[in-house]
Structures are given as structure tokens and as C-alpha cells.
Write a protein that holds these residues in place. Structure first.
Motif, short mmCIF file in Angstrom:
data_model
loop_
_atom_site.label_atom_id
_atom_site.label_comp_id
_atom_site.label_asym_id
_atom_site.label_seq_id
_atom_site.Cartn_x
_atom_site.Cartn_y
_atom_site.Cartn_z
N ASP A 119 26.85 38.66 50.27
CA ASP A 119 27.02 39.81 50.73
C ASP A 119 26.81 41.03 49.89
O ASP A 119 26.58 41.98 50.84
CB ASP A 119 28.84 39.72 50.72
CG ASP A 119 29.35 39.09 51.53
OD1 ASP A 119 28.44 38.40 52.59
OD2 ASP A 119 30.55 38.48 51.65
N MET A 120 26.46 41.03 48.83
CA MET A 120 26.04 42.12 47.88
C MET A 120 24.64 42.69 48.12
O MET A 120 24.27 43.77 48.23
CB MET A 120 26.21 41.90 46.37
CG MET A 120 27.65 42.02 46.14
SD MET A 120 27.71 41.39 44.17
CE MET A 120 26.74 42.64 43.32
N PRO B 260 29.24 45.12 50.92
CA PRO B 260 29.83 43.73 50.90
C PRO B 260 31.41 43.84 51.55
O PRO B 260 31.62 42.66 52.11
CB PRO B 260 30.04 43.70 49.07
CG PRO B 260 28.74 44.52 48.76
CD PRO B 260 28.88 45.70 49.13
N VAL C 61 31.05 43.95 55.31
CA VAL C 61 30.60 42.63 55.92
C VAL C 61 31.64 41.67 56.36
O VAL C 61 31.62 41.06 57.23
CB VAL C 61 29.35 42.29 54.91
CG1 VAL C 61 29.20 40.69 55.37
CG2 VAL C 61 28.24 43.03 55.13
N ARG C 62 32.67 41.73 55.27
CA ARG C 62 33.76 40.59 55.52
C ARG C 62 34.74 41.14 56.32
O ARG C 62 35.33 40.64 57.15
CB ARG C 62 34.25 40.49 53.95
CG ARG C 62 33.38 39.78 53.08
CD ARG C 62 34.17 38.95 52.14
NE ARG C 62 33.23 38.49 51.09
CZ ARG C 62 33.35 37.38 50.28
NH1 ARG C 62 34.32 37.17 50.07
NH2 ARG C 62 32.21 37.00 49.36
N GLY D 58 24.67 43.05 52.72
CA GLY D 58 26.01 44.30 52.94
C GLY D 58 25.24 45.51 53.13
O GLY D 58 25.31 46.20 54.24
N ILE E 67 28.04 33.72 39.08
CA ILE E 67 28.25 34.64 40.30
C ILE E 67 28.47 33.74 41.40
O ILE E 67 27.89 32.57 41.60
CB ILE E 67 27.05 35.24 40.55
CG1 ILE E 67 27.02 36.73 39.54
CG2 ILE E 67 27.00 36.00 41.81
CD1 ILE E 67 28.00 37.62 39.63
N ASP E 68 29.73 33.93 42.22
CA ASP E 68 29.71 33.30 43.39
C ASP E 68 28.83 33.51 44.46
O ASP E 68 28.35 34.87 44.66
CB ASP E 68 31.29 33.74 43.92
CG ASP E 68 31.54 33.08 45.50
OD1 ASP E 68 31.80 32.08 45.40
OD2 ASP E 68 31.69 34.24 46.33
N GLU F 84 28.62 33.28 47.65
CA GLU F 84 29.05 34.11 48.92
C GLU F 84 29.15 35.41 48.56
O GLU F 84 28.94 36.34 49.43
CB GLU F 84 30.52 33.59 49.43
CG GLU F 84 30.38 32.02 49.74
CD GLU F 84 30.38 31.87 51.20
OE1 GLU F 84 30.36 32.77 51.88
OE2 GLU F 84 29.86 30.53 51.60
N LEU F 85 29.62 36.03 47.34
CA LEU F 85 29.75 37.41 47.12
C LEU F 85 28.35 37.75 46.81
O LEU F 85 28.16 38.94 47.31
CB LEU F 85 30.57 37.54 45.85
CG LEU F 85 30.73 38.86 45.45
CD1 LEU F 85 31.61 39.77 46.39
CD2 LEU F 85 31.44 39.17 43.99
N ALA F 86 27.71 37.07 46.20
CA ALA F 86 26.23 37.56 45.84
C ALA F 86 25.43 37.81 47.34
O ALA F 86 24.64 38.91 47.17
CB ALA F 86 25.32 36.63 45.14
#
Lengths: 215, 215
Positions: free
Chosen positions: A173-174, B178, B181-182, A177, A166-167, A169-171
Motif C-alpha cells: 500500500d505504501m 496508503p 487505498v484501504r 497508494g 515490514i508487513d 501488505e502495508l509495504a
């Protein structure tokens, strides 16, 4: 709005062990200035009309007293906003889940504070339409929080509590978010107790039915 | 900025089968008015100074021509913003995953459009500091999108593509959060191609390592 949790500013000249020069440079003076900013905002003074001169008059200090502590209006304003928000939480460090719950619970509490304060709510909106002030607030308040969140995730991934593919940054935001959507973007959104736990557990677990195979 | 996808407004009096009375009430007139709004915003006219009179002068029509189509400045402004954004996507309906990817991809594309347009970006910020206009935009644009998302999730849950114990409001926030947020909160955030798929698949799958037992 209480400024009781406004932190001392160790970088302020004249603070600490050396005796203050000239005028007294106590925390009381600093709080009077921060409260002056909040007072003006509460009175409905738009950010654009918030001058150092006006703040000085409201706080009953000279302009030089303000400029000895803050480089300008943007920095002072960001400090006043930060003092009006709940301070950042201590992380338990016991597990990825526990740390994430504490971080998200802090977001939830900040959301509740900003909702209950018409001035905070209105000021956030104004702040976003001033690129210079938003950048200062982002650098002083939001970016450091994001660094803490990414560090929690990195440690969790190292300890095998987070999928290795898992990236981060994505985690991040998940996790944040769904909470930010409710606190920042949907003023009528539900912020019940237990929401932080619910988001963390559901994001970790996934939304696919357990018996189902991946499509 | 193209207004080509501005939809016809069937509720407009004088439209449809009955011949227009008096002045022509073509789509061209409507587009000229919407483009007048966009033009003024592009020139940097603040929302607060955007009057029906000024819009009428810019579009080369009378004020009455505008009032025949829009109840007031808020409604007209929301229509101009909507026309400047990509229109809402068609859902394939083939699976929960496919529908969600299309919805999130539309959010991503809207985010890219609003980033590339300084005016859209600035106008969003102004809109948020005007409760009346924000409420009109929310009711006309955001709330209907949210209803579509919840409906997609409800169908997915019925068909067993989503855990049965999941609150749909929370699930919706977990998918759109997510991405929002971006697009909305972090103007420097990455919006790469494939992000919609990545978010949908990761939220469905969860972030816990596959071999790990639930804590």
C-alpha cells in the motif's frame, strides 16, 4: 480506443487446434464483440442498459455467439475494459527497485490512458456503483495485479532489499497508494514522467531527515 | 447516523443577532432538512431523483425554506454528507509526527464509518459518477482537508522534521495514499487500530534495510 492488445482466450471452446464448429469463431469475431461493447459505452449507453442482446446487435452477431465465449454481461464487460487498458508489464527481475518501478510505471500509464478517455473514466465510476460488476473486475484485473506486487515484495524481503520487520501488505500500500491517489482519486493530479522512480526511491529512503534521530 | 455534529452556518441569512423573520430558522429546521436528505438516501432514493421538492416534503418544510439556506441540491447534499461523517480533528501541533497521526487516524475513522453505513458507501459511488456533485463535495470537503495536510507538512519541513528536498505534494500522497487505498479503494482492507501510527512511522523511516547502502 484500440483493442489490438486484446489477448486470445485459450479457454474459449472451439479455439486452438480443433476446427471451429458452425459459425466462425475467429479472433475477429471476438474483437468485433469487444468493440461493440466499447462502441456502446462511447455512445453513452449506461452500464445498466448494456444488454447481451444490444451488444449482439451492435457487433452483428447472434446472442449465442456471445454466450459461447462469455458467461454473461459482467464477464464480457470486464474483458472489454481489460482490452481497452495497456496490458500488464514484464518484470525485469533485476532488483526490488527495478521491479517496483516497472509496476508503478504501468499504473501511471494506465492512469494517463483512463484520463485521456472520457468513456473509460465514466465507466470506472459506473462500475464502482455496481457491486456485481466491480467484483468481477476486481477478481479478473485488480486482484491478480496485487498478487504480483506482493510477490515482488516478498522476493525483495528475502533478498534483504526490504526491511525484514515490514508487513508486506502495508509495504504494498505504501508503494501503490501514492500513485493510485493521483491516478484514481485526483483527476487533476500531476502524473509526470519519472514519478514511478520518485515514489519508489522516496518510499525506500523515508521522509525523515538523514541527520535526525528517530522521535 | 447522527447529525449532531452538523455545524452552524454563519452565512445563513436571518441567523445570528438579528431576529429571524417569518418562519423560525433554527438549527432544528436545518437538521430536519439534512436528516430528510439522509432519510431519502437510506430509503434507496438515487441521487438523481433527489429533488428539492421531495426533500422539502420529507422534512415537512416548504421549498423556500430550503432555498433560503442552500443554493441548490448539490450544496445541500454535500452538507448532508459532511454532517454524516465524523468532523475534522483538532491538531495537537506538538510535532509533525503527532499531527500526521491525528490526520491519518481521522481518515481511518471516516473509513470505518463509511463501511458500517451501506448508504454512505453507496452514496459515495453515486457521487463519483455525478461530476457536478463530486466537484461540489471535493471543493467543500476534500480540498480543505488537503490544504490542512500540506500545511502540516510545510511546518514540519521548516522545523527540520521532514527532508528538505522532498516535494510536499508527493509527501502528502505518501502519507495519505496508503490509508486511502484501504478506506476508499479496498472495502475488504484491514483498518486496525494503530494503523495511522504504523503508516506515519514507516513512511518517515523508509523501507530500506538500515544497514543497506542506497542503490
Amino acid at each position: 480506443m484500440s483493442l489490438a492488445d486484446s489477448r486470445p482466450r485459450p479457454e474459449t471452446p472451439g479455439r486452438g487446434d480443433t476446427p471451429a464448429r458452425g459459425r466462425p469463431r475467429s479472433e475477429a469475431v471476438e474483437n468485433a464483440i469487444l468493440e461493440g461493447v466499447v462502441h456502446l459505452l462511447e455512445e453513452g449507453v449506461p452500464l445498466a442498459e448494456l444488454s447481451i442482446e444490444r451488444i449482439a446487435r451492435t457487433a452483428g452477431v447472434g446472442k449465442a455467439t456471445i454466450y459461447r465465449r462469455w458467461s454473461g454481461k459482467e464477464e464480457l464487460f470486464v474483458d472489454a475494459m481489460r482490452a481497452a487498458e495497456p496490458s500488464d508489464p514484464e518484470l525485469p527481475g533485476t532488483s526490488l527497485r527495478d521491479d517496483l518501478v516497472v509496476l508503478l510505471e504501468a499504473l501511471r500509464r494506465r492512469g494517463l490512458v483512463s484520463r485521456s478517455s472520457a468513456i473509460l473514466h465514466n465507466v470506472y465510476a459506473q462500475m464502482k456503483s455496481s457491486p456485481k460488476i466491480w467484483a468481477a473486475y476486481h477478481a479478473a484485473v485488480i486482484a491478480p495485479r496485487r498478487v504480483v506486487g506482493l510477490e515482488v515484495l516478498r522476493r525483495g524481503q528475502e533478498r534483504g532489499e526490504l526491511r525484514a520487520d515490514i508487513d508486506l501488505e502495508l509495504a504494498n500500500d505504501m508503494f501503490v497508494g501514492p500513485m493510485l491517489v493521483r491516478t484514481v482519486m485526483r483527476p487533476e493530479g500531476d502524473l509526470p514522467e519519472g514519478l514511478a522512480e520518485q515514489i519508489v526511491d522516496t518510499v525506500l529512503e523515508g521522509l525523515r531527515p538523514v541527520s535526525s534521530t528517530a522521535s
